[in-house]
Motif scaffolding. Sequence first.
Motif, PDB file in Angstrom:
ATOM      1  N   GLU A 181       8.903   5.186  11.733  1.00 16.34           N
ATOM      2  CA  GLU A 181      10.081   4.589  11.103  1.00 16.34           C
ATOM      3  C   GLU A 181       9.762   3.229  10.489  1.00 16.34           C
ATOM      4  N   ASN A 182       8.975   2.445  11.185  1.00 20.55           N
ATOM      5  CA  ASN A 182       8.604   1.138  10.638  1.00 20.55           C
ATOM      6  C   ASN A 182       7.669   1.276   9.446  1.00 20.55           C
ATOM      7  N   THR A 183       6.809   2.284   9.457  1.00 21.13           N
ATOM      8  CA  THR A 183       5.939   2.544   8.308  1.00 21.13           C
ATOM      9  C   THR A 183       6.765   2.909   7.085  1.00 21.13           C
ATOM     10  N   ARG A 184       7.805   3.705   7.297  1.00 19.22           N
ATOM     11  CA  ARG A 184       8.684   4.070   6.179  1.00 19.22           C
ATOM     12  C   ARG A 184       9.437   2.859   5.644  1.00 19.22           C
ATOM     13  N   LEU A 185       9.848   1.970   6.555  1.00 15.56           N
ATOM     14  CA  LEU A 185      10.514   0.748   6.116  1.00 15.56           C
ATOM     15  C   LEU A 185       9.544  -0.153   5.350  1.00 15.56           C
ATOM     16  N   PHE A 186       8.286  -0.172   5.785  1.00 13.67           N
ATOM     17  CA  PHE A 186       7.259  -0.937   5.071  1.00 13.67           C
ATOM     18  C   PHE A 186       7.104  -0.390   3.655  1.00 13.67           C
ATOM     19  N   PHE A 187       7.087   0.935   3.514  1.00 11.33           N
ATOM     20  CA  PHE A 187       7.023   1.546   2.182  1.00 11.33           C
ATOM     21  C   PHE A 187       8.242   1.163   1.354  1.00 11.33           C
ATOM     22  N   ASP A 188       9.429   1.226   1.962  1.00 15.29           N
ATOM     23  CA  ASP A 188      10.654   0.866   1.234  1.00 15.29           C
ATOM     24  C   ASP A 188      10.578  -0.572   0.725  1.00 15.29           C
ATOM     25  N   LEU A 189      10.062  -1.465   1.562  1.00 17.83           N
ATOM     26  CA  LEU A 189       9.913  -2.864   1.167  1.00 17.83           C
ATOM     27  C   LEU A 189       8.980  -2.992  -0.028  1.00 17.83           C
ATOM     28  N   VAL A 190       7.816  -2.375   0.075  1.00 18.47           N
ATOM     29  CA  VAL A 190       6.829  -2.441  -1.011  1.00 18.47           C
ATOM     30  C   VAL A 190       7.377  -1.804  -2.284  1.00 18.47           C
ATOM     31  N   ASP A 191       8.032  -0.669  -2.136  1.00 20.39           N
ATOM     32  CA  ASP A 191       8.568   0.046  -3.298  1.00 20.39           C
ATOM     33  C   ASP A 191       9.620  -0.781  -4.019  1.00 20.39           C
ATOM     34  N   ARG A 192      10.509  -1.402  -3.256  1.00 20.82           N
ATOM     35  CA  ARG A 192      11.571  -2.188  -3.873  1.00 20.82           C
ATOM     36  C   ARG A 192      11.020  -3.438  -4.551  1.00 20.82           C
ATOM     37  N   ARG A 193      10.019  -4.037  -3.967  1.00 20.94           N
ATOM     38  CA  ARG A 193       9.398  -5.193  -4.620  1.00 20.94           C
ATOM     39  C   ARG A 193       8.584  -4.759  -5.838  1.00 20.94           C
ATOM     40  N   TYR A 194       8.012  -3.577  -5.778  1.00 20.53           N
ATOM     41  CA  TYR A 194       7.240  -3.040  -6.905  1.00 20.53           C
ATOM     42  C   TYR A 194       8.134  -2.865  -8.142  1.00 20.53           C
ATOM     43  N   ASN A 195       9.384  -2.492  -7.914  1.00 20.70           N
ATOM     44  CA  ASN A 195      10.331  -2.255  -9.006  1.00 20.70           C
ATOM     45  C   ASN A 195      11.255  -3.441  -9.257  1.00 20.70           C
ATOM     46  N   LYS A 196      10.940  -4.565  -8.655  1.00 20.99           N
ATOM     47  CA  LYS A 196      11.760  -5.773  -8.761  1.00 20.99           C
ATOM     48  C   LYS A 196      11.617  -6.416 -10.139  1.00 20.99           C
ATOM     49  N   GLU A 197      12.712  -6.942 -10.654  1.00 19.13           N
ATOM     50  CA  GLU A 197      12.685  -7.652 -11.936  1.00 19.13           C
ATOM     51  C   GLU A 197      12.359  -9.127 -11.701  1.00 19.13           C
ATOM     52  N   GLY A 198      11.744  -9.748 -12.676  1.00 18.63           N
ATOM     53  CA  GLY A 198      11.469 -11.175 -12.587  1.00 18.63           C
ATOM     54  C   GLY A 198      10.056 -11.482 -12.109  1.00 18.63           C
ATOM     55  N   SER A 199       9.880 -12.712 -11.619  1.00 20.26           N
ATOM     56  CA  SER A 199       8.570 -13.188 -11.175  1.00 20.26           C
ATOM     57  C   SER A 199       8.431 -12.968  -9.678  1.00 20.26           C
ATOM     58  N   PHE A 200       7.405 -12.249  -9.279  1.00 18.65           N
ATOM     59  CA  PHE A 200       7.253 -11.927  -7.858  1.00 18.65           C
ATOM     60  C   PHE A 200       5.842 -11.420  -7.580  1.00 18.65           C
ATOM     61  N   ASN A 201       5.446 -11.459  -6.318  1.00 17.60           N
ATOM     62  CA  ASN A 201       4.247 -10.768  -5.832  1.00 17.60           C
ATOM     63  C   ASN A 201       4.248 -10.785  -4.306  1.00 17.60           C
ATOM     64  N   ILE A 202       3.290 -10.063  -3.716  1.00 21.69           N
ATOM     65  CA  ILE A 202       3.081 -10.078  -2.263  1.00 21.69           C
ATOM     66  C   ILE A 202       1.662 -10.570  -2.014  1.00 21.69           C
ATOM     67  N   VAL A 203       1.512 -11.434  -1.021  1.00 23.94           N
ATOM     68  CA  VAL A 203       0.196 -11.931  -0.622  1.00 23.94           C
ATOM     69  C   VAL A 203      -0.092 -11.419   0.786  1.00 23.94           C
ATOM     70  N   PHE A 204      -1.241 -10.777   0.961  1.00 28.15           N
ATOM     71  CA  PHE A 204      -1.639 -10.232   2.261  1.00 28.15           C
ATOM     72  C   PHE A 204      -2.886 -10.954   2.763  1.00 28.15           C
ATOM     73  N   THR A 205      -3.005 -11.056   4.085  1.00 26.48           N
ATOM     74  CA  THR A 205      -4.287 -11.430   4.685  1.00 26.48           C
ATOM     75  C   THR A 205      -4.628 -10.378   5.724  1.00 26.48           C
ATOM     76  N   SER A 206      -5.907 -10.083   5.863  1.00 27.78           N
ATOM     77  CA  SER A 206      -6.336  -9.087   6.844  1.00 27.78           C
ATOM     78  C   SER A 206      -7.824  -9.227   7.107  1.00 27.78           C
ATOM     79  N   ASN A 207      -8.220  -8.876   8.341  1.00 24.99           N
ATOM     80  CA  ASN A 207      -9.659  -8.818   8.621  1.00 24.99           C
ATOM     81  C   ASN A 207     -10.188  -7.398   8.450  1.00 24.99           C
ATOM     82  N   LYS A 208      -9.326  -6.515   7.897  1.00 23.10           N
ATOM     83  CA  LYS A 208      -9.720  -5.138   7.613  1.00 23.10           C
ATOM     84  C   LYS A 208      -9.574  -4.852   6.126  1.00 23.10           C
TER      85      LYS A 208
END
Length: 270
Positions: A181-208
Amino acid sequence: MNKTIFEMIEESCQVLQLPFSSKEFAELAEENAMSEDAAQAVAFIFEHIQQKKAANTILALLRFSRLSIKNPKTFQNFDFSLLRGKNVDQIRNLQTLSAVYAHKNIAFIGPAGTGKTHLAKAFGYECCNHGLRTYFIKMSELRDKFTAARRAGKTAAVLNSLVRPSCLIIDEVGHCAFDKENTRLFFDLVDRRYNKEGSFNIVFTSNKYPSEWRSDFSEDDALLCALDRIFDTATVITIKGNSYRGSNCETISVQTTKVNAPVSTQNSPR
């Protein structure tokens, strides 16, 4: 070309959203035979109020972002001399914020202690200084937020709050597991930001590397769709090397010596 006093006042009134124009000020100045020094003093006051409002706006954005205000991580206090390679200048140029306006995500990948989170926070700090709403969250906090929202029936509200910022920083991807369920919510978050209007991005950090993120998610289809959108337009910055944490740690070595026990004089003859 230098701006006239009237142009300066017009600009300040627009920024401050005041119902006052340069034309009105010019008429007022003529009616009251206002000297040039007096007009400049008025323009100075308007500019001061404008600057104060801008500073208050930045402070509010920093508070909302959850980034440190007292000791912020910035590009200015990041030690770029620790980095080597032909692409170091590209990392320096992140502070132009072109990635936000180009809708390009950023992923900092590398071992612990190599500056990933510092650079991510520095990017967010720069966004706030330019009036862009930013939000910093660790992956474990995101998981907990999703779980709590599901239990309270508030997933829509939580997603809306995470979609709204221009820059969303997700730190330490791969440090915790997401159920289906949380993975699906993560997808929903990414999808909605992907289709967002205006100036935006996501910044990730990971050791993988992103190819290894699958081990921490429970819904392959949703994750693959999320990864497709994340890295459709993105810059992946891999940082190799040893951790520089503890570089200011000082080690002091001492040794104890055996001290002879004092001779008791309690029963000694006088």
